[in-house]
Every structure is written in C-alpha cells, then in structure tokens.
Scaffold this motif. Structure first.
Motif, PDB file in Angstrom:
ATOM      1  N   GLY A 311       0.792  -1.225   0.000  1.00  0.00           N
ATOM      2  CA  GLY A 311       0.000   0.000   0.000  1.00  0.00           C
ATOM      3  C   GLY A 311       0.817   1.264   0.000  1.00  0.00           C
ATOM      4  O   GLY A 311       0.253   2.359   0.043  1.00  0.00           O
ATOM      5  N   HIS A 312       2.134   1.171  -0.083  1.00  0.00           N
ATOM      6  CA  HIS A 312       2.977   2.362  -0.101  1.00  0.00           C
ATOM      7  C   HIS A 312       2.823   3.090  -1.434  1.00  0.00           C
ATOM      8  O   HIS A 312       2.885   2.472  -2.488  1.00  0.00           O
ATOM      9  N   ARG A 325       8.393  -0.790  -9.187  1.00  0.00           N
ATOM     10  CA  ARG A 325       9.228  -1.339  -8.123  1.00  0.00           C
ATOM     11  C   ARG A 325       8.994  -0.524  -6.860  1.00  0.00           C
ATOM     12  O   ARG A 325       9.287   0.665  -6.817  1.00  0.00           O
ATOM     13  N   CYS A 326       8.400  -1.167  -5.862  1.00  0.00           N
ATOM     14  CA  CYS A 326       8.056  -0.474  -4.611  1.00  0.00           C
ATOM     15  C   CYS A 326       9.325  -0.114  -3.858  1.00  0.00           C
ATOM     16  O   CYS A 326      10.200  -0.963  -3.639  1.00  0.00           O
ATOM     17  N   ALA A 348      -8.812   3.331  -4.381  1.00  0.00           N
ATOM     18  CA  ALA A 348      -8.727   4.666  -4.959  1.00  0.00           C
ATOM     19  C   ALA A 348      -8.166   5.613  -3.925  1.00  0.00           C
ATOM     20  O   ALA A 348      -8.586   5.599  -2.769  1.00  0.00           O
ATOM     21  N   VAL A 349      -7.230   6.432  -4.293  1.00  0.00           N
ATOM     22  CA  VAL A 349      -6.612   7.374  -3.372  1.00  0.00           C
ATOM     23  C   VAL A 349      -6.995   8.779  -3.762  1.00  0.00           C
ATOM     24  O   VAL A 349      -7.141   9.098  -4.943  1.00  0.00           O
ATOM     25  N   SER A 350      -7.150   9.620  -2.810  1.00  0.00           N
ATOM     26  CA  SER A 350      -7.611  10.978  -3.066  1.00  0.00           C
ATOM     27  C   SER A 350      -6.424  11.906  -3.254  1.00  0.00           C
ATOM     28  O   SER A 350      -5.260  11.524  -3.110  1.00  0.00           O
ATOM     29  N   ARG A 356      -5.829   3.645   1.257  1.00  0.00           N
ATOM     30  CA  ARG A 356      -6.648   2.702   2.002  1.00  0.00           C
ATOM     31  C   ARG A 356      -5.805   1.557   2.546  1.00  0.00           C
ATOM     32  O   ARG A 356      -4.659   1.340   2.155  1.00  0.00           O
ATOM     33  N   VAL A 357      -6.408   0.786   3.419  1.00  0.00           N
ATOM     34  CA  VAL A 357      -5.719  -0.342   4.034  1.00  0.00           C
ATOM     35  C   VAL A 357      -5.391  -1.369   2.963  1.00  0.00           C
ATOM     36  O   VAL A 357      -6.217  -1.670   2.107  1.00  0.00           O
TER      37      VAL A 357
END
Length: 371
Positions: A311-312, A325-326, A348-350, A356-357
């Motif tokens: 989730g990063h 690549r995280c 979805a990110v604002s 989100r988790v």
C-alpha cells in the motif's frame, strides 16, 4: 440492434442510394427550417405541418415523388425526435447530413415486418421502392417493428433491426477483475494478463499514409479522389472490424469471473486516435451490456504509484511505463498489472494522499482459480 450485411444488386444499390438522398434532403431541409428560428419570430412548424409541406412538395417535384413517402416521413419523425432529445439535454444539437458520410434511412411500421427467410444462410427484406434485397443471416433474424438501412464509406450495405436483446444474467463466481486501460497495453488485468487491441499492420499503416498523401493532391470531385477515398475507407473499416472483434471476445472473457472495475482516465490532448485504436469506450460499453449491474467504475487516481502489496504510494515507485518497483517492500511487477490489482481492490486514493488499508493477497489466487 441486430445488424446484418446486405448484398443488393447493382440496380438495387442505385435505388437504395436514391432513398438515402431523399431522406438526407428532407432531414437537411427540416434542419434549415429549424435553424432559421429566432426569438423575435414565430415558432417553426411542427411535425404535422412539415408533413403537409412534404405532401405538397411531393406533388410538385417528380424526383421527390419517385421516392418512398414512408422513408421521407420517417426522416421528419427522426428529426423531430432529435430536436426533442436536444432540448431534454440527452443528445447534442442536430447536425447536417452529408452525402457519402450519412447514407441511410429508416423503415417503421408494417413494412418493417416484410422479411422472409430463404434458407439457412440467406434472408430477404422488401424495401419500399426497391424490392426484395438479400442479406446474410449470421444469426436468427429478430422480430422488429423498425429497421435501418445504411451504407458505410467503404461501400458495404447493412440492415439493423431495432431490437435490444436482454442482458445475459450470468451466475458469476464472486470474483473481481480489475482492468487498467492504457495506450501501449490496451487492457491490463489484475490476473496478470496484458491485452493489446489489434491494429493496422506496419505495411497497412504505410499504405494508409501513401493514400492520404495522394488524396491531398487530387482535384476535388474527380474520379481519382473518389477512388482514393474508397481505398482509405476500406483500411479504416478493416481496423474497426478488428477492434470490434477484439472488444467482443475480450469483454466476454472478462465478464465471466463476475465483476469488472475499469478505470476512468481523462483523455489527454493528442491521444484521441490512440485511445480510439485501443477500444476503451467500446470495451466498457460491451461489458456493461453483457454484465449488467456487475460493472463498477473506479477512480484510478494514483493507482499506478501505489504498491498492491504493502500500500505504499510514491512517484518513484513507477520506474517507467512498464516497470513498477516499490521503494518500501521492493515488490516488482508490471506497472499496468499493479494498477489493475489496485483497481480490483477498490484502492482509490484521493488528492490528500490518503491510502486505504492494503488488501489481503488471498484475493488474487481465488480470482485466478475462478477463471
């Protein structure tokens, strides 16, 4: 719409083109009359008054009387419906119809039911003022109260019956498939599949450029210009047929797991042709038709920068167009597939950088097994 390919004879093609010209003339005349209205003038005539004017025009002009009154009246009805839809806000303003681009007419009423099946592969329809025209029955012919006859720019004739088939209510498996639409990769699935919509080959693209250059040097209205226009239209039709076939097959395969969540990326300037070639709109439309009520559109903001494992989210996670690549957990995958997994998870990110988790990794094996 159930559309079939028509095969009229040379004489019938001339008669069909005459019907198309009559319908186009009536439509453009009604549009010109409607466009002349101003606030300081009286209202333009309604459909009843236009019908009386059409009767008077048919009595005076023999070339108009040679056409079908059913076709010409239906053109007025279609224009009246287009005006009402425009004022309702559901459709755009009615536009002019041009010869070679808008070739078609509609038949409504008892005459639309004059269809006979000749054998397993062929059927015929009795078109007013034309006669019995054959068409290929690639599937069962539906019972309809109206149909539309059209001619494409490459010279092919089609008949479309106004019947909307009910959506297929598949049982579904409860699985979720995320789809990330792009330019290089037309559709990347959360299952790891990369789907590319077929386009014109390099040789066909080069041929298209040559024809377009030659068309620019042609004299307007010459036979040479018509010949090049026809050749260009055939290439465009070939690309459209390939795209439509890919959309139908892909939408059927995606619909089977149960739920489809496409992203909604805003079209950037200069990418309209690439987006059209990728079949974005057609793919969503056919999925909504086949999986009615099971299609959900998810905002794709930052899905290409968010790791589907931890989730990063960070811009440096997206190394290139294809590599993700995280920076936190070192997870590496295809960038489009990673975005599709976030879409499948509804992640979805604002704009406030709220993430989100993370979703459990158990979803993906279950998704792959459901296919």
């Amino acid at each position: 719409m159930s559309r079939f390919r028509m095969y009229p004879t040379t004489v019938q093609q001339a008669a069909l083109l005459l019907q198309c010209s009559h319908a186009r003339f009536v439509w453009n005349l009604a549009l010109e009359q409607w466009s002349m209205w101003r606030r300081d003038k009286a209202f333009t005539p309604g459909f009843a008054e236009k019908g009386r004017q059409l009767t008077e025009a048919r009595a005076e002009f023999e070339w108009l009387r040679a056409g079908s009154q059913t076709v010409q009246q239906q053109a007025l009805r279609d224009f009246d419906h287009a005006v009402r839809s425009f004022f309702k806000g559901t459709h755009g303003r009615p536009t002019w119809r041009k010869a070679g681009c808008h070739e078609g007419f509609r038949i409504v009423g008892p005459q639309a039911s004059r269809v006979v099946k000749q054998n397993r592969k062929w059927a015929a329809v009795n078109v007013p003022k034309v006669g019995w025209v054959r068409f290929r029955t690639s599937r069962s012919v539906p019972h309809a109260k109206s149909y539309r006859v059209t001619r494409s720019r490459d010279g092919r004739w089609h008949i479309a019956f106004a019947v909307i088939p009910p959506p297929l209510r598949a049982p579904g498996t409860g699985g979720v498939v995320g789809v990330d639409r792009g330019i290089t990769v037309s559709a990347a699935l959360s299952t790891g599949e990369l789907l590319i919509c077929p386009r014109l080959s390099d040789r066909e693209s080069e041929r298209l450029k040559q024809l377009q250059r030659r068309l620019c040097r042609c004299r307007r209205g010459s036979n040479r210009q018509k010949r090049y226009k026809s050749a260009i239209a055939k290439l465009y039709t070939r690309a459209r047929d390939r795209r439509k076939d890919w959309v139908e097959k892909t939408s059927t395969d995606i619909e089977r797991p149960g739920q489809y969540l496409p992203n909604r990326r805003r079209a950037k300037a200069g990418l309209n042709r690439a987006i059209l070639a990728s079949g974005w709109g057609d793919l969503v439309k056919r999925l909504e038709d086949k999986a009615a009520g099971r299609v959900e559109k998810v905002n794709p903001a930052y899905t290409s920068q968010t790791c589907s494992v931890c989730g990063h989210r960070a811009p440096e996670n997206r190394k290139s167009q294809a590599v993700f690549r995280c920076a936190a957990c070192k997870h590496q995958s295809n960038a489009d597939v990673n975005a599709a997994m976030n879409i499948a998870a509804g992640r979805a990110v604002s704009a406030r950088r709220e993430t989100r988790v993370p979703v459990s990794l158990k979803r993906e094996p279950q998704l792959a097994a459901s296919r």
